[in-house]
Design an enzyme around this catalytic site. Sequence first.
Site, PDB file in Angstrom:
ATOM      1  N   VAL A 177      39.866  34.384  48.172  1.00 58.68           N
ATOM      2  CA  VAL A 177      39.413  35.603  48.853  1.00 58.68           C
ATOM      3  C   VAL A 177      38.093  36.029  48.211  1.00 58.68           C
ATOM      4  CG1 VAL A 177      39.938  38.001  49.406  1.00 58.68           C
ATOM      5  CG2 VAL A 177      41.776  36.302  49.389  1.00 58.68           C
ATOM      6  N   HIS A 228      38.216  40.180  42.667  1.00 57.14           N
ATOM      7  CA  HIS A 228      39.489  40.793  42.278  1.00 57.14           C
ATOM      8  C   HIS A 228      39.905  40.266  40.919  1.00 57.14           C
ATOM      9  CE1 HIS A 228      40.147  37.250  44.814  1.00 57.14           C
ATOM     10  NE2 HIS A 228      41.167  36.951  44.029  1.00 57.14           N
ATOM     11  N   ARG A 256      49.876  45.069  44.899  1.00 53.63           N
ATOM     12  CA  ARG A 256      50.661  43.889  44.524  1.00 53.63           C
ATOM     13  C   ARG A 256      50.229  42.669  45.337  1.00 53.63           C
ATOM     14  NH1 ARG A 256      53.898  45.818  40.895  1.00 53.63           N
ATOM     15  NH2 ARG A 256      54.746  47.912  41.155  1.00 53.63           N
ATOM     16  N   ASP A 257      50.155  41.521  44.639  1.00 52.83           N
ATOM     17  CA  ASP A 257      49.820  40.268  45.314  1.00 52.83           C
ATOM     18  C   ASP A 257      50.933  39.917  46.289  1.00 52.83           C
ATOM     19  OD1 ASP A 257      47.744  37.718  44.498  1.00 52.83           O
ATOM     20  OD2 ASP A 257      49.523  37.227  45.693  1.00 52.83           O
ATOM     21  N   ILE A 258      50.567  39.430  47.457  1.00 55.00           N
ATOM     22  CA  ILE A 258      51.540  39.120  48.506  1.00 55.00           C
ATOM     23  C   ILE A 258      52.397  37.897  48.132  1.00 55.00           C
ATOM     24  CG2 ILE A 258      50.149  37.519  49.901  1.00 55.00           C
ATOM     25  CD1 ILE A 258      51.037  39.162  52.363  1.00 55.00           C
TER      26      ILE A 258
HETATM   27  P1  5GP Z   1      42.180  34.051  44.521  1.00 56.12           P
HETATM   28  O1  5GP Z   1      42.749  32.668  44.721  1.00 56.12           O
HETATM   29  O2  5GP Z   1      41.068  34.342  45.490  1.00 56.12           O
HETATM   30  O3  5GP Z   1      41.816  34.347  43.090  1.00 56.12           O
HETATM   31  O4  5GP Z   1      43.388  35.044  44.806  1.00 56.12           O
HETATM   32  C1  5GP Z   1      43.651  35.573  46.077  1.00 56.12           C
HETATM   33  C2  5GP Z   1      45.019  36.225  45.990  1.00 56.12           C
HETATM   34  O5  5GP Z   1      45.177  37.059  47.124  1.00 56.12           O
HETATM   35  C3  5GP Z   1      46.181  35.213  46.013  1.00 56.12           C
HETATM   36  O6  5GP Z   1      46.953  35.361  44.812  1.00 56.12           O
HETATM   37  C4  5GP Z   1      46.961  35.595  47.268  1.00 56.12           C
HETATM   38  O7  5GP Z   1      48.370  35.488  47.093  1.00 56.12           O
HETATM   39  C5  5GP Z   1      46.524  37.023  47.521  1.00 56.12           C
HETATM   40  N1  5GP Z   1      46.552  37.433  48.917  1.00 56.12           N
HETATM   41  C6  5GP Z   1      46.096  36.709  49.978  1.00 56.12           C
HETATM   42  N2  5GP Z   1      46.253  37.415  51.116  1.00 56.12           N
HETATM   43  C7  5GP Z   1      46.822  38.608  50.749  1.00 56.12           C
HETATM   44  C8  5GP Z   1      47.224  39.766  51.498  1.00 56.12           C
HETATM   45  O8  5GP Z   1      47.095  39.854  52.714  1.00 56.12           O
HETATM   46  N3  5GP Z   1      47.754  40.802  50.782  1.00 56.12           N
HETATM   47  C9  5GP Z   1      47.919  40.741  49.425  1.00 56.12           C
HETATM   48  N4  5GP Z   1      48.482  41.805  48.823  1.00 56.12           N
HETATM   49  N5  5GP Z   1      47.546  39.669  48.691  1.00 56.12           N
HETATM   50  C10 5GP Z   1      47.004  38.617  49.357  1.00 56.12           C
END
Ligand code: 5GP
Length: 115
Positions: free
Chosen positions: A96, A100, A29-31
């Site tokens: 990140v 994903h 799950r997203d945080i």
């Molecule tokens: P991006 O912007 O790279 O597509 O998405 C990165 C996602 O990772 C974001 O939706 C953010 O909320 C999530 N995220 C960032 N740090 C963590 C973490 O430590 N744990 C989890 N479960 N999600 C994270």
Amino acid sequence: MSDCLFCKIVAGEIPATVVRQTDHTLAFRDIAPKAPVHVLVIPKAHHPDLAALATADPGLAGQVLATAAAVAEAEGLAAGGYRTMFNSGRHGGQEVFHVHAHVFGGAPLGPMLAI
Ligand code: 5GP
Ligand code: ZN
């Protein structure tokens, strides 16, 4: 990669709420969820973005998609519908750099983009 957040989740060094895993993929799950259901699906191996994954290991890219679909089914999203998204690079809003898939659902998700 030792300094990668999602590699640390794969290694169990940072906790996450895991909803599904296979030999080569992990879903958690997203945080900071942006929808009632917001799950991230990753390959356990480090690839920085979709292009790198698809080039290096297209079979693994397919496994990520299969896990995303299985998560949607298991989370009860299949009937109502859901959205999957890969962000890449600066314009894509990628934060990140371990590839994903986002799986969003549980409510109508509105327009595809808000720009
Ligand atoms: P991006 O912007 O790279 O597509 O998405 C990165 C996602 O990772 C974001 O939706 C953010 O909320 C999530 N995220 C960032 N740090 C963590 C973490 O430590 N744990 C989890 N479960 N999600 C994270
Ligand atoms: Zn990584």
